[in-house]
Design an enzyme around this catalytic site. Structure first.
Site, PDB file in Angstrom:
ATOM      1  N   CYS A   1      52.956  -6.931 -18.214  1.00 24.55           N
ATOM      2  CA  CYS A   1      54.165  -7.738 -17.727  1.00 24.55           C
ATOM      3  C   CYS A   1      55.584  -6.641 -18.675  1.00 24.55           C
ATOM      4  O   CYS A   1      56.732  -7.063 -18.325  1.00 24.55           O
ATOM      5  CB  CYS A   1      53.658  -8.923 -18.781  1.00 24.55           C
ATOM      6  SG  CYS A   1      53.607  -9.053 -20.306  1.00 24.55           S
TER       7      CYS A   1
ATOM      8  N   CYS B   1      53.849  -3.651 -23.720  1.00 16.46           N
ATOM      9  CA  CYS B   1      52.366  -4.426 -22.414  1.00 16.46           C
ATOM     10  C   CYS B   1      53.186  -3.482 -21.296  1.00 16.46           C
ATOM     11  O   CYS B   1      53.801  -4.133 -20.927  1.00 16.46           O
ATOM     12  CB  CYS B   1      52.207  -5.900 -21.999  1.00 16.46           C
ATOM     13  SG  CYS B   1      51.230  -6.397 -21.559  1.00 16.46           S
TER      14      CYS B   1
ATOM     15  N   ASP C   1      48.539   9.985 -23.291  1.00 15.87           N
ATOM     16  CA  ASP C   1      49.220  10.046 -24.244  1.00 15.87           C
ATOM     17  C   ASP C   1      48.591  11.083 -25.346  1.00 15.87           C
ATOM     18  O   ASP C   1      46.872  10.917 -25.714  1.00 15.87           O
ATOM     19  CB  ASP C   1      48.942   8.466 -24.989  1.00 15.87           C
ATOM     20  CG  ASP C   1      48.710   7.914 -26.339  1.00 15.87           C
ATOM     21  OD1 ASP C   1      50.158   8.056 -26.742  1.00 15.87           O
ATOM     22  OD2 ASP C   1      48.340   7.758 -27.186  1.00 15.87           O
TER      23      ASP C   1
ATOM     24  N   CYS D   1      47.911  -9.308 -25.148  1.00 12.86           N
ATOM     25  CA  CYS D   1      49.236 -10.170 -24.951  1.00 12.86           C
ATOM     26  C   CYS D   1      49.339 -11.079 -24.820  1.00 12.86           C
ATOM     27  O   CYS D   1      48.455 -11.428 -23.963  1.00 12.86           O
ATOM     28  CB  CYS D   1      49.364  -8.734 -23.878  1.00 12.86           C
ATOM     29  SG  CYS D   1      51.163  -9.122 -23.698  1.00 12.86           S
TER      30      CYS D   1
ATOM     31  N   GLU E   1      53.812  12.227 -23.776  1.00 11.54           N
ATOM     32  CA  GLU E   1      55.418  11.969 -24.542  1.00 11.54           C
ATOM     33  C   GLU E   1      56.299  13.107 -25.276  1.00 11.54           C
ATOM     34  O   GLU E   1      55.088  14.217 -25.581  1.00 11.54           O
ATOM     35  CB  GLU E   1      54.463  11.177 -25.417  1.00 11.54           C
ATOM     36  CG  GLU E   1      55.890  10.128 -26.338  1.00 11.54           C
ATOM     37  CD  GLU E   1      55.107   8.694 -27.172  1.00 11.54           C
ATOM     38  OE1 GLU E   1      54.958   7.645 -27.318  1.00 11.54           O
ATOM     39  OE2 GLU E   1      53.559   9.341 -27.083  1.00 11.54           O
TER      40      GLU E   1
ATOM     41  N   ASP F   1      45.906   3.175 -26.962  1.00  9.98           N
ATOM     42  CA  ASP F   1      45.920   4.352 -26.436  1.00  9.98           C
ATOM     43  C   ASP F   1      45.965   4.585 -25.246  1.00  9.98           C
ATOM     44  O   ASP F   1      47.929   5.539 -24.983  1.00  9.98           O
ATOM     45  CB  ASP F   1      45.088   5.900 -27.006  1.00  9.98           C
ATOM     46  CG  ASP F   1      45.243   5.679 -28.649  1.00  9.98           C
ATOM     47  OD1 ASP F   1      46.071   4.846 -29.279  1.00  9.98           O
ATOM     48  OD2 ASP F   1      43.724   5.258 -29.200  1.00  9.98           O
TER      49      ASP F   1
HETATM   50 ZN   LIG Z   1      51.648  -8.919 -21.585  1.00  9.78          ZN
END
Ligand SMILES: [Zn+2]
Length: 410
Positions: A331, A328, A192, A347, A276, A356
């Site tokens: 998940c 996240c 990142d 989360c 990215e 980051d």
């Molecule tokens: Zn999560």
């Protein structure tokens, strides 16, 4: 793969004059060609083909009294100036038809003697030569003294001679080098590129731009302020402008060295590297511009890309619209946009995230997914500046201890 090797050259006053003449002739041929195509377009006439243009602005022009002096410089230099014009037109056309990806390319523009960078290119046809005594022989210019900060790894296919805004001269050689696959590495990494850190890796490593680089950038800013206070057209302003130009080159040199070391390490340690695909052009227009431009991400990702190709690694750019900092990585829940000052969050699934590092993990996951159903064509990277201290075999005259190869040419 093609790499660029840059060296400082020291032309004598006579050679400087010959170079100035060659820069001028190349500029005139380029501008004449551009003018002919522009007026053809205004008159509703078809695009003037490359061959016909070359005949008109070089071969025929030399026979006229107004352009007879074109004969004083190497014909290859003139042909290469036209080749640049043709490339600029092709890029422009493929950009407007959508064939070319990335930022929009405008039509070619006239070159000026006041441009920050003057350049001419000699190809193998021009019979430029690195002599046994270490000098660079250029047709109709002479034998130039070169500071060989390192050896060339192979016979160069072309050389561009550049005068930068600081009044320094450089020879930039294009050399074809073979790929050198490294033994496989176990790890894969997502990167990142951020504003708080230069880069954050998916393994949690955070890399800040080094202090010496930040200091140099601060000094450059101060010099730029000095320059802006000087009166237009004054001798002091010219002096200040040269200082700014020199400081610019120093910052660029230092940054490139540091980025080379970092990119080499990342490529050596990882089998696959994903970044990215930042819209740097877009960011550059916002108020983040200063830090974005200072960071030099584009050159860094270009290094990762060519080194990956050279050392047998996988490199991928992730769609810049993927919400890497909102998802996240544990998940997959999309948690909505977060202002830049939110550095960490938890989360609902219970995972605690550093903003980051979480983004870097998502980039890695997206990169893996993309490379599994890889279908994108491999793009051949353009020649990039080679890293310092690469092994080489010639020329014999390598002697300098201080490395001075500057500027990222072209
Ligand atoms: Zn999560």
């Amino acid at each position: 793969m093609q790499l660029r090797y840059n060296y400082r050259v020291y032309p004598t006053p006579d050679q400087q004059e010959a170079l100035a003449r060659a820069f001028g002739c190349a500029r005139v041929v380029f501008n004449d060609g551009l003018r002919i195509r522009q007026s053809a377009r205004e008159d509703g006439l078809p695009y003037v083909p490359d061959g016909e243009l070359s005949k008109r602005v070089i071969t025929d022009a030399k026979k006229t009294p107004e352009r007879a002096w074109l004969g004083e410089v190497s014909a290859v230099v003139l042909q290469q100036a036209l080749a640049d014009l043709n490339t600029a037109y092709r890029n422009f056309f493929s950009s407007i038809t959508g064939k070319r990806k990335g930022r929009k390319v405008g039509p070619p523009r006239f070159r000026s003697r006041k441009d920050n960078r003057q350049a001419i290119r000699f190809t193998a046809n021009a019979r430029f030569k690195v002599l046994d005594n270490g000098r660079l022989r250029l047709p109709k210019i002479g034998d130039l003294a070169v500071r060989w900060s390192r050896a060339l790894p192979a016979e160069p296919t072309s050389v561009t001679v550049i005068q930068d805004a600081g009044g320094r001269y450089f020879a930039s050689f294009v050399v074809a080098v073979s790929d050198q696959p490294l033994p496989p590495a176990g790890a894969e990494v997502g990167i990142d590129l951020g504003l708080t850190h230069f880069a954050v890796l998916s393994d949690g490593t955070k890399i800040a731009a080094p202090k010496f680089l930040r200091r140099a950038a601060r000094k450059l800013r101060r010099l730029q302020q000095d320059l802006s206070r000087k009166q237009r057209g004054s001798a002091n302003r010219t002096k200040a402008a040269v200082k700014v130009a020199r400081a610019h080159v120093r910052v660029a040199d230092t940054r490139r060295d540091w980025q080379h070391k970092l990119s080499t390490r990342i490529i050596r340690d990882n089998q696959a590297v994903y970044v990215e695909d930042l819209c740097v052009v877009g960011l550059g227009r916002t108020r983040l511009a200063k830090s974005v431009n200072d960071a030099g991400w584009a050159s860094f990702t270009a290094m990762l890309e060519y080194k990956a190709a050279r050392y047998g690694r996988t490199f991928g750019r992730i769609d810049r619209f993927a919400p890497t900092s909102q998802t996240c990585s544990a998940c997959g829940r999309l948690d909505g946009p977060k202002p830049l000052n939110v550095r960490s969050w938890i989360c609902p699934c219970g995972a605690a995230h550093d903003r980051d590092v979480n983004a870097a993990k998502n980039i890695l996951a997206a990169g893996r997914a993309e490379s599994l159903n890889a279908c994108g064509a491999q793009v051949r990277p353009a020649p990039v500046p080679a890293q310092r201290r690469e092994a080489g075999i010639r020329p014999h005259a390598a002697c300098a201890t201080r490395s001075v190869e500057g500027i990222s040419a072209l």
